[in-house]
Design a protein around this motif. Structure first.
Motif, PDB file in Angstrom:
ATOM      1  N   ALA A 117     -17.321   8.942   1.845  1.00 24.14           N
ATOM      2  CA  ALA A 117     -16.714   8.773   3.234  1.00 24.14           C
ATOM      3  C   ALA A 117     -16.492   7.225   3.498  1.00 24.14           C
ATOM      4  N   LEU A 118     -17.661   6.297   3.213  1.00 21.95           N
ATOM      5  CA  LEU A 118     -17.705   4.732   3.077  1.00 21.95           C
ATOM      6  C   LEU A 118     -16.328   4.178   2.185  1.00 21.95           C
ATOM      7  N   SER A 119     -16.237   4.776   1.016  1.00 24.76           N
ATOM      8  CA  SER A 119     -15.432   4.158   0.078  1.00 24.76           C
ATOM      9  C   SER A 119     -13.855   4.697   0.678  1.00 24.76           C
ATOM     10  N   THR A 120     -13.787   5.662   1.346  1.00 23.78           N
ATOM     11  CA  THR A 120     -12.488   6.147   1.823  1.00 23.78           C
ATOM     12  C   THR A 120     -12.228   5.431   3.025  1.00 23.78           C
ATOM     13  N   ALA A 121     -13.050   5.220   3.964  1.00 22.16           N
ATOM     14  CA  ALA A 121     -12.802   4.219   5.161  1.00 22.16           C
ATOM     15  C   ALA A 121     -12.519   2.908   4.942  1.00 22.16           C
ATOM     16  N   ALA A 122     -13.066   2.454   3.879  1.00 24.10           N
ATOM     17  CA  ALA A 122     -13.026   0.966   3.497  1.00 24.10           C
ATOM     18  C   ALA A 122     -11.565   0.867   2.836  1.00 24.10           C
ATOM     19  N   ALA A 123     -11.102   1.890   2.037  1.00 21.74           N
ATOM     20  CA  ALA A 123      -9.630   1.795   1.616  1.00 21.74           C
ATOM     21  C   ALA A 123      -8.793   2.032   2.618  1.00 21.74           C
ATOM     22  N   CYS A 124      -8.877   2.754   3.512  1.00 19.26           N
ATOM     23  CA  CYS A 124      -7.996   2.994   4.711  1.00 19.26           C
ATOM     24  C   CYS A 124      -7.801   1.701   5.783  1.00 19.26           C
ATOM     25  N   LEU A 125      -8.941   0.994   5.803  1.00 23.96           N
ATOM     26  CA  LEU A 125      -9.048  -0.009   6.569  1.00 23.96           C
ATOM     27  C   LEU A 125      -8.201  -1.255   6.103  1.00 23.96           C
ATOM     28  N   LYS A 126      -8.309  -1.401   4.486  1.00 25.37           N
ATOM     29  CA  LYS A 126      -7.717  -2.384   3.525  1.00 25.37           C
ATOM     30  C   LYS A 126      -6.221  -2.136   3.719  1.00 25.37           C
ATOM     31  N   GLY A 127      -5.840  -1.073   3.335  1.00 26.32           N
ATOM     32  CA  GLY A 127      -4.382  -0.457   3.427  1.00 26.32           C
ATOM     33  C   GLY A 127      -3.690  -0.970   4.799  1.00 26.32           C
ATOM     34  N   PHE A 128      -4.593  -0.603   5.906  1.00 23.48           N
ATOM     35  CA  PHE A 128      -4.164  -0.768   7.336  1.00 23.48           C
ATOM     36  C   PHE A 128      -3.600  -2.264   7.516  1.00 23.48           C
ATOM     37  N   TYR A 129      -4.738  -2.979   7.225  1.00 23.74           N
ATOM     38  CA  TYR A 129      -4.491  -4.439   7.631  1.00 23.74           C
ATOM     39  C   TYR A 129      -3.597  -5.356   6.529  1.00 23.74           C
ATOM     40  N   LEU A 130      -3.704  -4.903   5.564  1.00 25.17           N
ATOM     41  CA  LEU A 130      -2.764  -5.352   4.374  1.00 25.17           C
ATOM     42  C   LEU A 130      -1.305  -5.264   4.694  1.00 25.17           C
ATOM     43  N   HIS A 131      -1.315  -3.765   5.506  1.00 30.07           N
ATOM     44  CA  HIS A 131       0.380  -3.655   6.340  1.00 30.07           C
ATOM     45  C   HIS A 131       0.606  -4.528   7.350  1.00 30.07           C
ATOM     46  N   GLN A 132      -0.443  -4.603   7.917  1.00 30.81           N
ATOM     47  CA  GLN A 132      -0.168  -5.473   9.174  1.00 30.81           C
ATOM     48  C   GLN A 132      -0.068  -7.067   8.976  1.00 30.81           C
ATOM     49  N   ALA A 133      -0.605  -7.387   7.634  1.00 30.70           N
ATOM     50  CA  ALA A 133      -0.399  -8.819   7.130  1.00 30.70           C
ATOM     51  C   ALA A 133       1.012  -9.022   6.544  1.00 30.70           C
ATOM     52  N   SER A 134       1.496  -7.836   6.116  1.00 31.07           N
ATOM     53  CA  SER A 134       2.838  -7.828   5.681  1.00 31.07           C
ATOM     54  C   SER A 134       3.940  -7.888   6.659  1.00 31.07           C
ATOM     55  N   ARG A 135       3.602  -7.501   7.987  1.00 32.09           N
ATOM     56  CA  ARG A 135       4.339  -7.838   8.843  1.00 32.09           C
ATOM     57  C   ARG A 135       4.325  -8.997   9.953  1.00 32.09           C
ATOM     58  N   GLY A 136       3.273  -9.855   9.159  1.00 32.48           N
ATOM     59  CA  GLY A 136       3.193 -11.250  10.092  1.00 32.48           C
ATOM     60  C   GLY A 136       2.021 -11.117  11.007  1.00 32.48           C
ATOM     61  N   VAL A 137       1.072  -9.999  10.871  1.00 28.94           N
ATOM     62  CA  VAL A 137      -0.173 -10.118  12.004  1.00 28.94           C
ATOM     63  C   VAL A 137      -1.056 -10.344  11.256  1.00 28.94           C
ATOM     64  N   ASN A 138      -1.709 -11.289  11.523  1.00 29.40           N
ATOM     65  CA  ASN A 138      -3.364 -11.809  10.843  1.00 29.40           C
ATOM     66  C   ASN A 138      -3.082 -11.749   9.222  1.00 29.40           C
ATOM     67  N   GLY A 139      -2.415 -12.811   8.908  1.00 26.59           N
ATOM     68  CA  GLY A 139      -2.105 -12.987   7.526  1.00 26.59           C
ATOM     69  C   GLY A 139      -3.544 -13.508   6.857  1.00 26.59           C
ATOM     70  N   GLU A 140      -4.271 -14.313   7.620  1.00 30.38           N
ATOM     71  CA  GLU A 140      -5.406 -14.858   6.885  1.00 30.38           C
ATOM     72  C   GLU A 140      -6.480 -13.585   6.613  1.00 30.38           C
ATOM     73  N   LEU A 141      -6.517 -12.558   7.528  1.00 34.40           N
ATOM     74  CA  LEU A 141      -7.288 -11.440   7.094  1.00 34.40           C
ATOM     75  C   LEU A 141      -6.657 -10.763   5.847  1.00 34.40           C
ATOM     76  N   GLY A 142      -5.571 -10.704   5.946  1.00 33.36           N
ATOM     77  CA  GLY A 142      -4.876  -9.989   4.618  1.00 33.36           C
ATOM     78  C   GLY A 142      -5.181 -10.834   3.303  1.00 33.36           C
ATOM     79  N   LYS A 143      -5.186 -11.816   3.454  1.00 32.74           N
ATOM     80  CA  LYS A 143      -5.392 -12.733   2.133  1.00 32.74           C
ATOM     81  C   LYS A 143      -7.125 -12.472   1.666  1.00 32.74           C
ATOM     82  N   LYS A 144      -7.823 -12.491   2.675  1.00 27.01           N
ATOM     83  CA  LYS A 144      -9.269 -12.042   2.408  1.00 27.01           C
ATOM     84  C   LYS A 144      -9.531 -10.917   1.865  1.00 27.01           C
ATOM     85  N   LEU A 145      -8.801  -9.807   2.263  1.00 31.07           N
ATOM     86  CA  LEU A 145      -8.805  -8.221   1.735  1.00 31.07           C
ATOM     87  C   LEU A 145      -8.229  -8.103   0.480  1.00 31.07           C
ATOM     88  N   ASP A 146      -7.073  -8.876   0.304  1.00 30.70           N
ATOM     89  CA  ASP A 146      -6.263  -8.571  -1.029  1.00 30.70           C
ATOM     90  C   ASP A 146      -7.018  -9.614  -2.157  1.00 30.70           C
TER      91      ASP A 146
END
Length: 211
Positions: free
Chosen positions: A52-81
């Motif tokens: 469940a932790l692995s699934t939650a981590a994958a969901c969080l990463k995908g969610f914030y990478l999507h936000q970074a692609s829209r220009g929201v919190n790009g610094e966090l997106g770089k750290k997750l990618d």
């Protein structure tokens, strides 16, 4: 939804949340992190398991990478990618893995080797089985399997060569021997009697036990 409710309680937005905040959230839900976790969350609920932790981590990463692609919190997106060098297991599991130079990684995912838990009965299964069986022998078998962790094949002395997945198995693959005692093998239609020595399977150990 649980993460969004946690963000609201912590007064964080998509543009202000940092990687450390996400690591703290994973620690609150059950991950092993070395940092102050702050106010408890999910009080009275069991922590997430590794899957469940692995699934939650994958969901969080995908969610914030999507936000970074829209220009929201790009610094966090770089750290997750992030990425890492592929291991031998990664190369074996992927097509053309021998030419891979890097594989994506998730800093929020649980670390350490993944050890598969042995196949055990679910919680409460032993009590339900003991309440269902109606013979002392069956209760003894249930206790042995639960306490000793024995496989059914080990307890019964049943080998893979004794199992036949075809109807009316004649056991013609055994070598005849006059001194061999008759054995009972299990087929789809029921038990049959055979004579002969058990052939040695082509395994390093010389024998194979049915689990």
């Amino acid at each position: 939804m649980d993460h969004l409710r946690w963000l609201e309680r912590e007064c964080l937005t998509f543009g202000t949340v940092q990687l450390r905040d996400l690591e703290r959230y994973m620690g609150i839900t059950g991950a092993e992190v070395r940092m102050p976790l702050g106010e408890p969350w999910r009080v009275g609920k069991r922590p997430y398991g590794r899957s469940a932790l692995s699934t939650a981590a994958a969901c969080l990463k995908g969610f914030y990478l999507h936000q970074a692609s829209r220009g929201v919190n790009g610094e966090l997106g770089k750290k997750l990618d992030a990425s890492r060098l592929p291991s031998q297991v990664d190369r074996r599991r992927s097509f053309l893995g021998h030419v891979k130079s890097s594989v994506p990684t998730n800093p929020l995912a649980p670390s350490g080797p993944h050890r598969r838990h042995p196949k055990m009965l679910p919680d409460g299964a032993r009590e339900k089985l003991l309440a269902t069986v109606n013979a002392a022998r069956d209760r003894l078998v249930v206790d042995w399997l639960a306490d000793g962790g024995l496989r059914i094949g080990e307890l019964c002395g049943l080998h893979l060569v004794d199992l036949h997945l075809c109807e009316n198995a004649a056991c013609v693959r055994t070598r005849p021997a006059a001194s061999a005692a008759p054995r009972t093998c299990m087929s789809v239609t029921g038990p049959t009697t055979r004579t002969g020595l058990r052939p040695r399977p082509n395994t390093p150990g010389g024998s194979s036990t049915a689990s």
